[in-house]
Write a protein that holds these residues in place. Structure first.
Motif, PDB file in Angstrom:
ATOM      1  N   UNK A 167     -10.482   0.770 -10.812  1.00 54.78           N
ATOM      2  CA  UNK A 167     -10.466  -0.541 -11.464  1.00 54.78           C
ATOM      3  C   UNK A 167      -9.732  -0.470 -12.801  1.00 54.78           C
ATOM      4  N   UNK A 168     -10.018   0.578 -13.578  1.00 54.30           N
ATOM      5  CA  UNK A 168      -9.355   0.762 -14.876  1.00 54.30           C
ATOM      6  C   UNK A 168      -7.856   0.981 -14.732  1.00 54.30           C
ATOM      7  N   UNK A 169      -7.423   1.500 -13.588  1.00 60.55           N
ATOM      8  CA  UNK A 169      -5.998   1.737 -13.320  1.00 60.55           C
ATOM      9  C   UNK A 169      -5.325   0.522 -12.679  1.00 60.55           C
ATOM     10  N   UNK A 170      -6.088  -0.539 -12.434  1.00 54.57           N
ATOM     11  CA  UNK A 170      -5.588  -1.759 -11.776  1.00 54.57           C
ATOM     12  C   UNK A 170      -5.079  -1.460 -10.370  1.00 54.57           C
ATOM     13  N   UNK A 171      -5.771  -0.551  -9.670  1.00 50.91           N
ATOM     14  CA  UNK A 171      -5.414  -0.180  -8.301  1.00 50.91           C
ATOM     15  C   UNK A 171      -6.425  -0.778  -7.332  1.00 50.91           C
ATOM     16  N   UNK A 172      -5.956  -1.160  -6.163  1.00 48.17           N
ATOM     17  CA  UNK A 172      -6.852  -1.586  -5.095  1.00 48.17           C
ATOM     18  C   UNK A 172      -7.718  -0.396  -4.705  1.00 48.17           C
ATOM     19  N   UNK A 173      -8.985  -0.645  -4.486  1.00 47.63           N
ATOM     20  CA  UNK A 173      -9.891   0.452  -4.158  1.00 47.63           C
ATOM     21  C   UNK A 173     -10.762   0.099  -2.965  1.00 47.63           C
ATOM     22  N   UNK A 174     -10.904   1.076  -2.064  1.00 46.08           N
ATOM     23  CA  UNK A 174     -11.885   1.007  -0.995  1.00 46.08           C
ATOM     24  C   UNK A 174     -12.997   1.974  -1.363  1.00 46.08           C
ATOM     25  N   UNK A 175     -14.213   1.461  -1.450  1.00 46.24           N
ATOM     26  CA  UNK A 175     -15.379   2.286  -1.750  1.00 46.24           C
ATOM     27  C   UNK A 175     -15.864   2.890  -0.445  1.00 46.24           C
ATOM     28  N   UNK A 192      -0.147  -0.944  -9.313  1.00 45.04           N
ATOM     29  CA  UNK A 192      -0.570  -2.126  -8.555  1.00 45.04           C
ATOM     30  C   UNK A 192      -0.208  -2.037  -7.071  1.00 45.04           C
ATOM     31  N   UNK A 193       0.631  -1.076  -6.698  1.00 49.26           N
ATOM     32  CA  UNK A 193       0.995  -0.860  -5.298  1.00 49.26           C
ATOM     33  C   UNK A 193       0.202   0.275  -4.652  1.00 49.26           C
ATOM     34  N   UNK A 194      -0.768   0.805  -5.385  1.00 54.11           N
ATOM     35  CA  UNK A 194      -1.569   1.927  -4.897  1.00 54.11           C
ATOM     36  C   UNK A 194      -2.877   1.457  -4.284  1.00 54.11           C
ATOM     37  N   UNK A 195      -3.347   2.241  -3.342  1.00 55.90           N
ATOM     38  CA  UNK A 195      -4.670   2.042  -2.764  1.00 55.90           C
ATOM     39  C   UNK A 195      -5.430   3.349  -2.943  1.00 55.90           C
ATOM     40  N   UNK A 223       0.832  -1.194   0.000  1.00 54.92           N
ATOM     41  CA  UNK A 223       0.000   0.000   0.000  1.00 54.92           C
ATOM     42  C   UNK A 223       0.870   1.248   0.000  1.00 54.92           C
ATOM     43  N   UNK A 224       0.741   2.083  -1.019  1.00 55.03           N
ATOM     44  CA  UNK A 224       1.620   3.235  -1.124  1.00 55.03           C
ATOM     45  C   UNK A 224       0.907   4.563  -1.377  1.00 55.03           C
ATOM     46  N   UNK A 225      -0.275   4.572  -1.915  1.00 51.10           N
ATOM     47  CA  UNK A 225      -0.892   5.824  -2.348  1.00 51.10           C
ATOM     48  C   UNK A 225      -2.342   5.854  -1.917  1.00 51.10           C
TER      49      UNK A 225
END
Length: 147
Positions: free
Chosen positions: A109-117, A93-96, A3-5
Motif C-alpha cells: 500500500x505504501x508503495x502504491x502497488x496493487x496487492x493480493x493478500x 503502479x504497474x506492479x502486483x 500487471x508486471x511484477x
C-alpha cells in the motif's frame, strides 16, 4: 496488461519443502505470459534461496530476489518493493504484489502497488489488509491477472 511484477508468498507448505498448492502452475503461467517475477522479502537472500529451492520454485526467481537488508528498511516501509520494481524496470503502479504478512500488505500500500493478500483458507483472516484483495488459492492468481 498493467500487471508486471509479482512477489511470491513464503509461508506454510513451502517451509516443509514444497510449494503452496497451485503455486507452481500459477508461476509457470505468469512467467510464460512474459510477466517478470521476483521475490521481495524482509528475509536474507540465503534464506529465500533455500526456501525457493526446496519448493522447486527457484528457477523462476533465480537472480531476481531482493532483500530488505540490501535496501536498509524492512516492511512496512515500501523500499524493498520499490527497489524490486526499479530493478525490473517497472513503474510501481504497474506492479502486483502477492503478500502473506500484515507488514507486507502495508508495504505494498505504501508503495502504491496493487496487492493480493494471500490468505489460504486455513489461515486466520485479519480484518485490515490495507486495501489488498484477498487471495485464498494460488491457482486463482493467473485468472485474477487476466491470464
Amino acid at each position: 496488461m498493467a500487471t508486471r511484477l509479482l512477489r511470491q508468498s513464503s509461508r506454510s507448505p513451502r517451509k516443509r519443502g514444497r510449494a503452496d498448492p497451485g503455486a507452481r502452475e500459477a508461476v509457470t503461467l505468469i512467467s510464460s505470459a512474459g510477466i517478470p517475477l521476483c521475490v521481495a522479502s524482509n528475509g536474507l537472500l540465503a534464506k529465500m534461496r533455500v526456501t525457493l529451492e526446496r519448493s522447486g520454485l527457484l528457477p523462476w526467481f533465480e537472480g531476481n530476489m531482493f532483500s530488505a537488508y540490501d535496501v536498509g528498511a524492512s516492511k512496512p516501509a515500501p523500499d524493498v518493493f520499490l527497489h524490486a520494481a526499479e530493478m525490473n524496470g517497472v513503474a510501481p503502479e504497474d506492479c502486483v504484489v502477492v503478500e502473506d504478512s500484515m507488514s507486507g500488505f502495508e508495504a505494498a500500500s505504501n508503495a502504491a502497488m496493487t496487492c493480493f493478500a494471500y490468505l489460504p483458507k486455513t489461515a486466520l483472516n485479519p480484518e485490515n489488509v490495507f486495501g489488498a484483495r484477498r487471495l485464498t488459492d494460488m491457482a486463482d492468481l493467473p485468472k485474477l491477472l487476466g491470464l
